[in-house]
Design a protein around this motif. Structure first.
Motif, short mmCIF file in Angstrom:
data_model
loop_
_atom_site.label_atom_id
_atom_site.label_comp_id
_atom_site.label_asym_id
_atom_site.label_seq_id
_atom_site.Cartn_x
_atom_site.Cartn_y
_atom_site.Cartn_z
N GLY A 35 -21.02 3.41 5.68
CA GLY A 35 -20.12 4.22 4.85
C GLY A 35 -20.66 5.61 4.55
N LEU A 36 -21.24 6.26 5.54
CA LEU A 36 -21.78 7.60 5.33
C LEU A 36 -20.67 8.64 5.42
CD1 LEU A 36 -24.87 7.35 7.74
CD2 LEU A 36 -24.80 6.82 5.29
N ASP A 43 -26.29 15.62 8.83
CA ASP A 43 -27.67 15.86 8.35
C ASP A 43 -28.66 14.94 9.05
OD1 ASP A 43 -26.77 17.81 6.66
OD2 ASP A 43 -26.78 16.55 4.86
N LEU A 44 -28.29 13.68 9.17
CA LEU A 44 -29.18 12.71 9.82
C LEU A 44 -29.38 13.07 11.29
CD1 LEU A 44 -27.81 9.51 8.10
CD2 LEU A 44 -30.17 10.33 7.95
N TYR A 45 -28.30 13.47 11.91
CA TYR A 45 -28.39 13.89 13.31
C TYR A 45 -29.35 15.07 13.45
CZ TYR A 45 -27.18 15.85 17.82
OH TYR A 45 -27.26 16.35 19.10
N ARG A 46 -29.23 16.01 12.52
CA ARG A 46 -30.12 17.18 12.55
C ARG A 46 -31.58 16.73 12.42
NH1 ARG A 46 -27.97 22.31 11.42
NH2 ARG A 46 -29.87 22.80 10.26
N HIS A 47 -31.83 15.77 11.52
CA HIS A 47 -33.22 15.28 11.36
C HIS A 47 -33.72 14.62 12.65
CE1 HIS A 47 -34.16 16.25 7.26
NE2 HIS A 47 -33.00 15.79 6.84
N MET A 48 -32.83 13.88 13.30
CA MET A 48 -33.24 13.21 14.54
C MET A 48 -33.56 14.22 15.64
SD MET A 48 -30.44 10.10 14.49
CE MET A 48 -30.90 9.33 16.04
N VAL A 49 -32.69 15.23 15.76
CA VAL A 49 -32.92 16.26 16.79
C VAL A 49 -34.20 17.04 16.46
CG1 VAL A 49 -32.02 18.38 17.81
CG2 VAL A 49 -30.49 16.43 17.39
N PHE A 85 -34.15 7.08 5.62
CA PHE A 85 -32.99 7.54 4.86
C PHE A 85 -32.51 6.48 3.87
CE2 PHE A 85 -28.30 7.61 4.50
CZ PHE A 85 -28.13 8.84 3.89
N ALA A 86 -32.68 5.22 4.25
CA ALA A 86 -32.20 4.12 3.39
C ALA A 86 -33.07 3.93 2.15
CB ALA A 86 -32.14 2.82 4.19
N MET A 87 -34.24 4.55 2.13
CA MET A 87 -35.13 4.41 1.00
C MET A 87 -34.78 5.43 -0.08
SD MET A 87 -36.88 1.94 2.15
CE MET A 87 -38.17 1.74 0.92
N LEU A 242 -28.26 4.21 14.70
CA LEU A 242 -28.59 4.79 13.40
C LEU A 242 -27.87 4.07 12.25
CD1 LEU A 242 -29.88 7.24 11.80
CD2 LEU A 242 -27.67 8.35 12.07
N PHE A 243 -26.60 3.78 12.46
CA PHE A 243 -25.79 3.21 11.38
C PHE A 243 -26.21 1.78 11.07
CE2 PHE A 243 -23.43 6.46 13.61
CZ PHE A 243 -23.00 7.29 12.59
N ALA A 244 -26.50 1.02 12.12
CA ALA A 244 -26.93 -0.36 11.90
C ALA A 244 -28.29 -0.40 11.20
CB ALA A 244 -27.00 -1.09 13.24
N VAL A 245 -29.18 0.52 11.60
CA VAL A 245 -30.51 0.57 10.97
C VAL A 245 -30.36 0.86 9.48
CG1 VAL A 245 -32.67 1.91 10.82
CG2 VAL A 245 -31.79 1.20 13.06
N ILE A 246 -29.52 1.82 9.15
CA ILE A 246 -29.31 2.16 7.74
C ILE A 246 -28.73 0.96 6.99
CG2 ILE A 246 -27.96 3.60 6.16
CD1 ILE A 246 -28.24 5.87 8.27
#
Lengths: 375, 324
Positions: A35-36, A43-49, A85-87, A242-246
């Motif tokens: 539910g992001l 933002d998460l994509y930017r961090h990954m790149v 991110f989940a923390m 990414l979504f499943a990990v979160i």
């Protein structure tokens, strides 16, 4: 070794079930959608790149002989960025040594990271540790050790201490598939199970421990099933999703904070690069083993997701790369013109107060001849 | 003042500090309801409860690894290793993690923690209940190593160790756990972790000892006196960092040095003490320094009294040093 084929299967019986959230077309399954907002995903994509670009640039710096070493996270960006991110802000993370992207996302400054890569006078670890062994307490991120698994029992003790003090937090520990063979894994899982510590065990199963495949770490079908023996609930997740990990990490964090005790997460991913810059994976694994994982590249999957929603353009991609490159170049330039730590600093922080023998040895060093420049 | 033995004095220190500072946590094997196999933690579980006096699973590596995590959080863990002979599964956590945390993190992550563990032979314990492993810990930068010989020092040194910002290994000489008795003040006091003490003043030979062997050195000193040799006995109390000033001052006075320890001779702590004395007071020496130690063998069961550097072996060394 976990093949992508197995990885994409969702029909196995527990504990073989693998949590996926993202379908191949980039849409999300209702069951595991964290539910992001679109902005959060961007933002998460930017961090990954950003993580990947920095990884690549650091390898180049090592090849140029400007830094001594790098241990990267190529291909594991979703597992690392998603779980970090989940923390929550009050939560703590005990890293292995391959998760700098998570630290940067939690507030570790790029300049501080690069200062560590050069071991210069501005390095918070004061040039005492090799590259990637940084320290950044302000990001609620542990100090890094090279021996395998030592952070696991410490992370459990940290979480246990919080529980004793009746503070609500979760403490996540990163480790690889190889660490599950260590005594530390056993001790950590056992103590966490017995004392129901608010712990999240995050296993990055990337298929390889330097040159040794997972079949040489365990005869178990999965790493997740090891949790059963310790009374620790476990889950397998597509570590390139990414979504499943979160989603699974958030659930584990919530359970920890609610007093439900520890969770073991096995994230199935793949080490797309060597173990470190000192390693050549072509000596022990077939080149074609990599190809199916390239197709499941965690960054490409998020990009496809964003592009399908019209939320990411080639121009944005280009701008991001230019931005990160600029930040990286500036940090490296600063780090390279920063002098090494002082000679006397070698004798500090052994103890809170310097005892006589270290004062004496410091004087001996300062008054003696200087070593030849080795590197 | 109250008459106490070592066990009672250490127990008193733990109780006092746990009442004063709620960050102090005791954990280990059998430390809870039963109060430890030597009863050092007796009564603490009743007084402070499950969260602060913790019976752990049977794993030294797990005890120390989790205790390090507690210290990183900000608690002050005082883990017990039931016998120092069992400490090796935790060695990596002690010498490579606990001892290095402050340094490797540039001071961001200090570890305030005390590992208590009984040491030494003479209790019919065989190899796995008798060793005295100080040298293996002194060699690794970052640890303080303490070994009291009497109840007064045990209480004061333990309180100082728990309040010390650095990790401390607190070795308790179990042969004299109950045999060593003495007056112990009620309430709070500390013994300086940087100071050795002169247990007996003398002018002819310096004998350095610690823990249970202090009493053997003192006994040898009494017997040497009968032969006209005046022995000074130093009780190191804190083994590392060593109180070098007290050692050198004594050797400058006597010119003769005998070092006593239970651990094997080769690469033992005595070798380091002798080297330091040679570096700093070589021209004050009138005789070659002598080490009276355990043999370079595993610790034996039946013949343990022949292994230990007891008074009957210290005395001839003292006489030899005096006559040289």
């Amino acid at each position: 070794m976990v093949s992508p084929a197995e990885n994409s299967s969702a029909t196995q019986s527990p504990p073989g079930d693998i949590v996926h959230a993202m379908r191949d077309d980039g849409s999300l399954s209702a069951e595991h959608d964290p539910g992001l907002s679109t902005q959060q995903v961007v933002d998460l994509y930017r961090h990954m790149v950003r993580t990947r670009i920095i990884d690549e640039r650091l390898v180049t710096l090592q090849r140029q002989g400007r830094i001594g070493f790098h241990i990267g996270s190529l291909g594991e960006e979703a597992a690392i960025i998603g779980s970090s991110f989940a923390m929550g802000e009050q939560d703590w993370i005990f890293p292995c040594y391959r998760e700098f992207g998570g630290a940067l996302m939690r507030g570790f400054k790029l300049q501080s990271f690069i200062d560590n890569m050069f071991g210069n006078a501005n390095d918070a670890a004061k040039g005492r540790q090799m590259p990637d062994h940084y320290t950044c307490r302000e990001a609620r991120w542990g100090s890094i050790s090279s021996p395998i698994g030592t952070q696991m029992t410490q992370a459990v003790g940290f979480a246990w201490a919080a529980k004793i003090q009746k503070k609500s937090l979760a403490c996540l520990v990163y480790f690889g598939d190889g660490s599950t063979s260590s005594a530390e894994f056993h001790n950590a899982m056992n103590f966490a199970g017995v004392f129901k510590t608010p712990s999240v065990f995050f296993c990055r199963n990337n298929g390889w421990a330097i040159s040794v495949p997972v079949e040489r770490q365990t005869a178990s079908d999965t790493f997740a099933e090891k949790g059963v023996a310790y009374g620790v609930p476990s889950v397998r997740v597509d570590g390139n999703d990414l979504f499943a990990v979160i989603a699974v990490t958030r659930a584990a964090v919530q359970r920890a904070r609610d007093g439900g005790g520890p969770t073991l997460i096995e994230a199935l991913t793949y080490r797309m690069g060597g173990h470190s810059t000192s390693d050549d994976p072509n000596r022990y694994r077939a080149r074609d083993e990599l190809e199916p994982w390239v197709e499941r590249d965690p960054i490409e999957r998020v990009r496809r997701h964003l592009q399908a929603k019209g939320a990411w353009s080639d121009d944005q991609e280009e701008a991001l790369r230019t931005e990160v490159d600029g930040q990286f170049r500036e940090a490296v330039a600063n780090a390279e013109k920063t002098p090494p730590p002082s000679l006397a600093s070698m004798f500090e922080d052994v103890y809170a107060e310097q005892p006589w023998h270290l004062k004496e040895q410091c004087q001996q060093l300062l008054s003696g001849a200087r070593a030849p420049k080795a590197h | 003042m109250t008459q106490m033995n070592m066990v009672q004095a250490i127990n008193d220190a733990l109780r006092l500090e746990m009442a004063r500072d709620d960050r102090v946590v005791v954990l280990g094997e059998d430390v809870g309801k039963v109060g430890g196999v030597f009863r050092v933690t007796a009564g603490l579980h009743d007084e402070f409860g499950d969260d602060r006096v913790i019976d752990t699973p049977l794993s030294e590596g797990g005890i120390i690894g989790t205790a390090v995590g507690m210290a990183l959080y900000g608690l002050v863990p005082v883990p017990e290793i039931q016998f120092s002979d069992f400490i090796w599964p935790a060695y990596d956590q002690i010498v490579s993690e606990l001892a290095k945390y402050r340094y490797r993190s540039g001071g961001e992550y200090p570890c305030n923690m005390v590992i208590r563990t009984p040491v030494g032979g003479g209790i019919r314990g065989g190899h796995y209940h008798s060793q005295h492993p100080e040298a293996s810990f002194i060699h690794h930068a970052g640890l303080k190593v303490v070994c009291p010989s009497n109840p007064y020092d045990a209480k004061g040194l333990l309180l100082a160790s728990i309040r010390d910002p650095d990790p401390v290994l607190f070795f308790e000489p179990k042969r004299v756990y109950r045999a060593a008795k003495g007056d112990v003040p009620e309430g709070d006091y500390t013994v300086d972790l940087t100071k050795a003490t002169v247990s007996r003043e003398g002018s002819d030979v310096t004998v350095i000892a610690f823990g249970a062997m202090l009493y053997e050195a003192l006994d040898a000193a009494v017997k040497a006196e009968e032969q006209g040799v005046d022995v000074e006995v130093i009780d190191l109390r804190t083994l590392w960092p060593l109180d070098i000033d007290t050692v050198i001052e004594s050797v400058k006075k006597t010119g003769r040095l005998v070092v006593v320890h239970e651990a094997p001779k080769s690469c033992g702590f005595g070798g380091e003490i002798v080297s330091l004395v040679c570096e700093k007071a070589f021209y004050h020496l009138e005789a070659a320094p002598i080490r009276v130690t355990g043999w370079d063998t595993p610790f034996p069961y039946t013949l343990e009294m022949e292994y230990l550097p007891l008074s009957h072996r210290i005395l001839p060394a003292v006489i030899e040093a005096a006559k040289a």
